[in-house]
Design an enzyme around this catalytic site. Structure first.
Site, mmCIF file in Angstrom:
data_model
loop_
_atom_site.group_PDB
_atom_site.id
_atom_site.type_symbol
_atom_site.label_atom_id
_atom_site.label_comp_id
_atom_site.label_asym_id
_atom_site.label_seq_id
_atom_site.Cartn_x
_atom_site.Cartn_y
_atom_site.Cartn_z
ATOM 1 C CE1 TYR A 75 7.975 -4.570 -4.672
ATOM 2 C CE2 TYR A 75 7.938 -2.340 -4.690
ATOM 3 C CZ TYR A 75 6.997 -3.447 -4.850
ATOM 4 O OH TYR A 75 5.315 -4.068 -5.057
ATOM 5 C CB SER A 125 3.306 -3.962 -3.788
ATOM 6 O OG SER A 125 2.496 -4.350 -4.843
ATOM 7 C CE LYS A 133 3.336 -7.803 -6.372
ATOM 8 N NZ LYS A 133 4.408 -5.835 -6.440
ATOM 9 C CE1 TYR A 187 0.097 -7.835 -8.321
ATOM 10 C CE2 TYR A 187 -0.261 -6.829 -10.025
ATOM 11 C CZ TYR A 187 0.523 -6.297 -9.393
ATOM 12 O OH TYR A 187 1.491 -5.505 -9.307
ATOM 13 C CB VAL A 191 2.848 1.990 -5.441
ATOM 14 C CG1 VAL A 191 3.417 1.648 -4.876
ATOM 15 C CG2 VAL A 191 0.880 1.481 -5.459
#
Ligand code: GLU
Length: 310
Positions: free
Chosen positions: A241, A63, A66, A189, A259
């Site tokens: 998050y 991530s 992103k 993705y 992660v």
């Protein structure tokens, strides 16, 4: 800052013995990485690199990709279009939540969680004879100043086990947030998440955001300065998050975790900070990385909300 290499080394020594957390075991290839690895790097806006620990060890972006793909989509489609498809509110939910679409508009809450990031990837298309995959690889290569590659094993591993992300994508299709190229969008993705970098690469990426979109070493403009605030504000409010509030309160910097154990933080106008260590907490953040960056930020008073004039 002369002693920064030594201080980073001290942080590595102090926190390496912490064995809390687990690897990202929902992606089989990520579950089996070496858990003792730990690295930190800083790239200042003048291009100086500070580093300590296992900085050469490669890991996948996950991530941490992103914000950068979001910046690319912003440049291509503009703010108005992107905001019509993906929101800018923290969701307060886990990164892979399925209930993270806004009630009225059905847009994903923001581009830092999976639903928003999958939507963002769907807006990156083949262009001028270049595949979307190549374009994204080239983009990250411009941040890191060398060509990057995709970890095929991680890509396949994530693709084969991505039932949750697949269901999110179909929900996005149902609400017309994305088009019919669902599988291609998911593939992009998964591929952006599977790009291999090391901790210095990640610090260069963070350093470019800190330097208003200009890569601190090559001096090339990688992101239009006009979009930097869009990206950094979302990293501050949504990058961590469901612990973004705690992070803003204790660290006070735009950040993004992945992660795989990568973590980057941006001190606007000053430096990019990166850490890598694969043991993650419940929210998906590198445990050693969070501890070390928190300490570094406190020691040097790097929080955006802390005046350095007193
Ligand atoms: N590829 C991961 C997923 O979609 C990224 C999650 C993360 O790094 O937070 O589940």
């Amino acid at each position: 800052m002369e002693n920064l290499n030594t201080y980073l080394q001290e942080l590595i020594q102090k926190h390496r013995s912490n064995t809390e957390g687990t690897t990202a075991n929902y992606i089989p290839e990520l579950a089996r990485v070496a858990t003792d690895k730990f690295a930190m790097a800083i790239v200042t806006c003048d291009g100086t690199i500070y580093q300590a620990g296992d900085v050469e060890v490669p890991f996948t972006l996950q991530s941490t990709s992103k914000p950068f793909v979001y910046a690319m989509a912003l440049e291509e489609h503009g703010r108005e279009f992107m905001r019509s498809r993906v929101g800018v509110e923290p969701s307060g939910e886990a990164f892979n939540s399925i209930v993270e679409l806004e009630k009225q508009t059905h847009r994903p809450y923001n581009p830092m969680i999976n639903s928003g990031a999958i939507a963002v990837s769907s807006f990156i298309k083949d262009q001028k004879g270049l595949s979307r995959e190549k374009r994204v690889l080239d983009l990250f290569g411009a941040y890191t100043n060398h060509q990057l590659a995709i970890d095929e094993k991680v890509f396949q591993s994530e693709k084969q086990t991505a039932h949750r992300n697949r269901s999110i994508a179909h929900l996005l299709r149902h609400f017309d947030v994305i088009g019919d190229d669902i599988d291609e969008s998911l593939d992009l993705y998964f591929k952006q998440c599977s790009i291999l970098v090391n901790t210095i690469d990640l610090a260069l990426m963070a350093g470019t955001l800190a330097n208003n979109g200009v890569q601190p070493q090559t001096k090339k403009i990688i992101v239009k300065p006009d979009y930097i605030a869009d990206v950094l504000s979302l990293m501050l409010t949504c990058g961590m998050y469901d612990s973004a509030g705690e992070w803003a309160y204790t660290v006070g910097l735009p950040a993004k975790s992945g992660v795989s154990g990568g973590l980057l933080a941006v001190v606007p106008g000053k430096m990019g900070i990166a850490a890598y260590s694969p043991l993650i907490d419940q929210q998906g953040h590198s445990i050693r990385g969070v501890l070390a960056i928190k300490e570094l930020v406190k020691k040097y008073k790097l929080s955006m909300f802390r005046s350095t004039h007193n």
